[in-house]
Design a protein around this motif. Structure first.
Motif, PDB file in Angstrom:
ATOM      1  N   THR A  47     -47.891 -86.681 -74.721  1.00  0.00           N
ATOM      2  CA  THR A  47     -47.541 -87.603 -75.478  1.00  0.00           C
ATOM      3  C   THR A  47     -47.383 -87.504 -77.046  1.00  0.00           C
ATOM      4  O   THR A  47     -47.048 -88.066 -77.580  1.00  0.00           O
ATOM      5  CB  THR A  47     -48.480 -88.800 -75.162  1.00  0.00           C
ATOM      6  N   SER A  48     -47.668 -85.838 -77.137  1.00  0.00           N
ATOM      7  CA  SER A  48     -47.752 -85.586 -78.526  1.00  0.00           C
ATOM      8  C   SER A  48     -47.162 -84.358 -78.602  1.00  0.00           C
ATOM      9  O   SER A  48     -47.359 -83.430 -77.402  1.00  0.00           O
ATOM     10  CB  SER A  48     -49.193 -85.886 -79.282  1.00  0.00           C
ATOM     11  N   ALA A  49     -46.831 -83.871 -79.986  1.00  0.00           N
ATOM     12  CA  ALA A  49     -46.456 -82.446 -79.879  1.00  0.00           C
ATOM     13  C   ALA A  49     -47.406 -81.366 -79.789  1.00  0.00           C
ATOM     14  O   ALA A  49     -47.342 -80.213 -79.067  1.00  0.00           O
ATOM     15  CB  ALA A  49     -45.860 -82.346 -81.581  1.00  0.00           C
ATOM     16  N   ARG A  50     -48.725 -81.627 -79.900  1.00  0.00           N
ATOM     17  CA  ARG A  50     -49.693 -80.982 -79.791  1.00  0.00           C
ATOM     18  C   ARG A  50     -50.077 -80.679 -77.969  1.00  0.00           C
ATOM     19  O   ARG A  50     -50.267 -79.506 -77.639  1.00  0.00           O
ATOM     20  CB  ARG A  50     -51.048 -81.477 -80.187  1.00  0.00           C
TER      21      ARG A  50
ATOM     22  N   TYR B  91     -38.590 -84.969 -78.829  1.00  0.00           N
ATOM     23  CA  TYR B  91     -39.739 -86.118 -78.257  1.00  0.00           C
ATOM     24  C   TYR B  91     -39.279 -87.415 -78.258  1.00  0.00           C
ATOM     25  O   TYR B  91     -39.722 -88.305 -77.375  1.00  0.00           O
ATOM     26  CB  TYR B  91     -40.981 -85.905 -79.159  1.00  0.00           C
ATOM     27  N   GLU B  92     -38.460 -87.977 -79.476  1.00  0.00           N
ATOM     28  CA  GLU B  92     -37.833 -89.445 -79.297  1.00  0.00           C
ATOM     29  C   GLU B  92     -37.069 -89.340 -78.132  1.00  0.00           C
ATOM     30  O   GLU B  92     -36.796 -90.751 -77.860  1.00  0.00           O
ATOM     31  CB  GLU B  92     -37.174 -89.615 -80.438  1.00  0.00           C
ATOM     32  N   GLU B  93     -36.506 -88.488 -77.650  1.00  0.00           N
ATOM     33  CA  GLU B  93     -35.713 -88.849 -76.189  1.00  0.00           C
ATOM     34  C   GLU B  93     -36.404 -88.970 -74.952  1.00  0.00           C
ATOM     35  O   GLU B  93     -35.919 -89.273 -73.936  1.00  0.00           O
ATOM     36  CB  GLU B  93     -34.694 -87.658 -76.150  1.00  0.00           C
TER      37      GLU B  93
ATOM     38  N   ARG C 219     -46.319 -73.155 -69.115  1.00  0.00           N
ATOM     39  CA  ARG C 219     -46.675 -73.828 -67.893  1.00  0.00           C
ATOM     40  C   ARG C 219     -45.612 -74.861 -67.795  1.00  0.00           C
ATOM     41  O   ARG C 219     -44.333 -74.845 -68.576  1.00  0.00           O
ATOM     42  CB  ARG C 219     -48.119 -74.585 -68.052  1.00  0.00           C
ATOM     43  N   THR C 220     -45.522 -75.443 -66.609  1.00  0.00           N
ATOM     44  CA  THR C 220     -44.404 -76.361 -66.278  1.00  0.00           C
ATOM     45  C   THR C 220     -44.704 -77.719 -66.507  1.00  0.00           C
ATOM     46  O   THR C 220     -45.713 -78.298 -66.311  1.00  0.00           O
ATOM     47  CB  THR C 220     -44.244 -76.205 -64.551  1.00  0.00           C
ATOM     48  N   ALA C 221     -43.514 -78.317 -66.761  1.00  0.00           N
ATOM     49  CA  ALA C 221     -43.515 -79.871 -67.456  1.00  0.00           C
ATOM     50  C   ALA C 221     -42.360 -80.419 -66.638  1.00  0.00           C
ATOM     51  O   ALA C 221     -41.386 -79.935 -66.378  1.00  0.00           O
ATOM     52  CB  ALA C 221     -43.267 -80.041 -68.867  1.00  0.00           C
ATOM     53  N   GLN C 222     -42.680 -81.726 -66.391  1.00  0.00           N
ATOM     54  CA  GLN C 222     -41.792 -82.769 -65.775  1.00  0.00           C
ATOM     55  C   GLN C 222     -41.680 -83.805 -66.761  1.00  0.00           C
ATOM     56  O   GLN C 222     -42.483 -84.446 -67.097  1.00  0.00           O
ATOM     57  CB  GLN C 222     -42.551 -83.474 -64.294  1.00  0.00           C
ATOM     58  N   VAL C 223     -40.208 -83.962 -67.044  1.00  0.00           N
ATOM     59  CA  VAL C 223     -39.750 -84.828 -68.199  1.00  0.00           C
ATOM     60  C   VAL C 223     -38.721 -85.707 -67.710  1.00  0.00           C
ATOM     61  O   VAL C 223     -37.794 -85.324 -67.010  1.00  0.00           O
ATOM     62  CB  VAL C 223     -39.592 -84.106 -69.608  1.00  0.00           C
ATOM     63  N   THR C 224     -38.922 -86.947 -67.994  1.00  0.00           N
ATOM     64  CA  THR C 224     -37.986 -88.094 -67.712  1.00  0.00           C
ATOM     65  C   THR C 224     -37.688 -88.551 -69.234  1.00  0.00           C
ATOM     66  O   THR C 224     -38.318 -88.899 -69.896  1.00  0.00           O
ATOM     67  CB  THR C 224     -38.549 -89.309 -66.936  1.00  0.00           C
ATOM     68  N   LEU C 225     -36.212 -88.442 -69.549  1.00  0.00           N
ATOM     69  CA  LEU C 225     -35.694 -88.860 -70.580  1.00  0.00           C
ATOM     70  C   LEU C 225     -35.455 -90.219 -70.649  1.00  0.00           C
ATOM     71  O   LEU C 225     -35.255 -90.855 -69.664  1.00  0.00           O
ATOM     72  CB  LEU C 225     -34.290 -88.065 -70.934  1.00  0.00           C
TER      73      LEU C 225
ATOM     74  N   ALA D 283     -42.372 -75.124 -78.605  1.00  0.00           N
ATOM     75  CA  ALA D 283     -42.763 -76.470 -79.068  1.00  0.00           C
ATOM     76  C   ALA D 283     -43.064 -76.917 -80.618  1.00  0.00           C
ATOM     77  O   ALA D 283     -43.640 -75.920 -81.053  1.00  0.00           O
ATOM     78  CB  ALA D 283     -43.928 -77.239 -78.335  1.00  0.00           C
ATOM     79  N   ASP D 284     -42.417 -77.646 -81.253  1.00  0.00           N
ATOM     80  CA  ASP D 284     -42.882 -77.613 -82.575  1.00  0.00           C
ATOM     81  C   ASP D 284     -42.840 -79.269 -82.700  1.00  0.00           C
ATOM     82  O   ASP D 284     -43.243 -79.944 -81.763  1.00  0.00           O
ATOM     83  CB  ASP D 284     -41.607 -77.325 -83.406  1.00  0.00           C
ATOM     84  N   ALA D 285     -42.995 -79.704 -84.185  1.00  0.00           N
ATOM     85  CA  ALA D 285     -43.343 -81.068 -84.503  1.00  0.00           C
ATOM     86  C   ALA D 285     -42.188 -82.023 -83.941  1.00  0.00           C
ATOM     87  O   ALA D 285     -42.439 -83.095 -83.830  1.00  0.00           O
ATOM     88  CB  ALA D 285     -43.490 -81.223 -85.994  1.00  0.00           C
ATOM     89  N   ALA D 286     -41.202 -81.740 -83.689  1.00  0.00           N
ATOM     90  CA  ALA D 286     -39.865 -82.370 -83.369  1.00  0.00           C
ATOM     91  C   ALA D 286     -39.647 -82.501 -81.896  1.00  0.00           C
ATOM     92  O   ALA D 286     -39.034 -83.519 -81.407  1.00  0.00           O
ATOM     93  CB  ALA D 286     -38.787 -82.510 -84.126  1.00  0.00           C
TER      94      ALA D 286
END
Length: 157
Positions: free
Chosen positions: A92-95, A136-138, A103-109, A122-125
């Motif tokens: 839920t955050s940039a951190r 992240y906003e997407e 590692r692996t991530a599962q993302v739903t836009l 990964a960076d702040a945006a």
């Protein structure tokens, strides 16, 4: 509202002792079930790859427990649980994304598109997941996932 104030108070109280142990205070939850209460304290590394080992969890648990005994911020008896977010945590955050690099991530836009793959940056945006830059906003939802590979015996077949 009182619950939020209590969580804020506990967070302020615990952040310095968790930071002194070299960890990041991820979350504080006070769960009440009838006359029983559980204080759940979730800690993590501040950044970078790796995990929190059991010795570090034991160290921060002793420090948190001692501080809570001294400050006595919760009325009545309760159970203290100190843990990490786990391998398959919500991102839920940039951190969180920076801790997931490699590692692996599962993302739903927000568009409904799903992306699954290695987090390579990964960076702040935003983050790069499976070679695709995602802001992240997407993102509607995101989780770190664990992929279990084939054992050596299965790979040889």
């Amino acid at each position: 509202m009182a619950q939020n104030n209590k969580i804020s108070e506990l967070t302020e109280l615990l952040e310095p002792v968790v930071a002194q142990a070299g960890l990041f205070l991820e979350q504080v939850r006070l769960v009440r079930a009838g006359k029983y209460s559980t204080l759940q304290v979730t800690v993590d590394l501040p950044d970078g790859p790796g995990g929190v080992d059991s010795d570090k969890i034991a160290e921060v648990t002793r420090a948190v427990s001692g501080l809570l005994d001294q400050a006595d911020p919760i009325a009545g008896s309760y159970t203290l649980e100190v843990s990490t977010p786990g391998a398959e945590r919500e991102l839920t955050s940039a951190r969180h994304f920076s801790r997931t690099i490699g590692r692996t991530a599962q993302v739903t836009l927000l568009s409904g598109e799903e992306i699954s793959g290695a987090v390579s940056a990964a960076d702040a945006a935003g983050a790069v997941i499976a070679g695709q830059r995602v802001e992240y906003e997407e993102i509607s939802k995101a989780y770190a996932t664990v992929e279990f590979g084939k054992s050596g015996r299965e790979a040889k077949k």
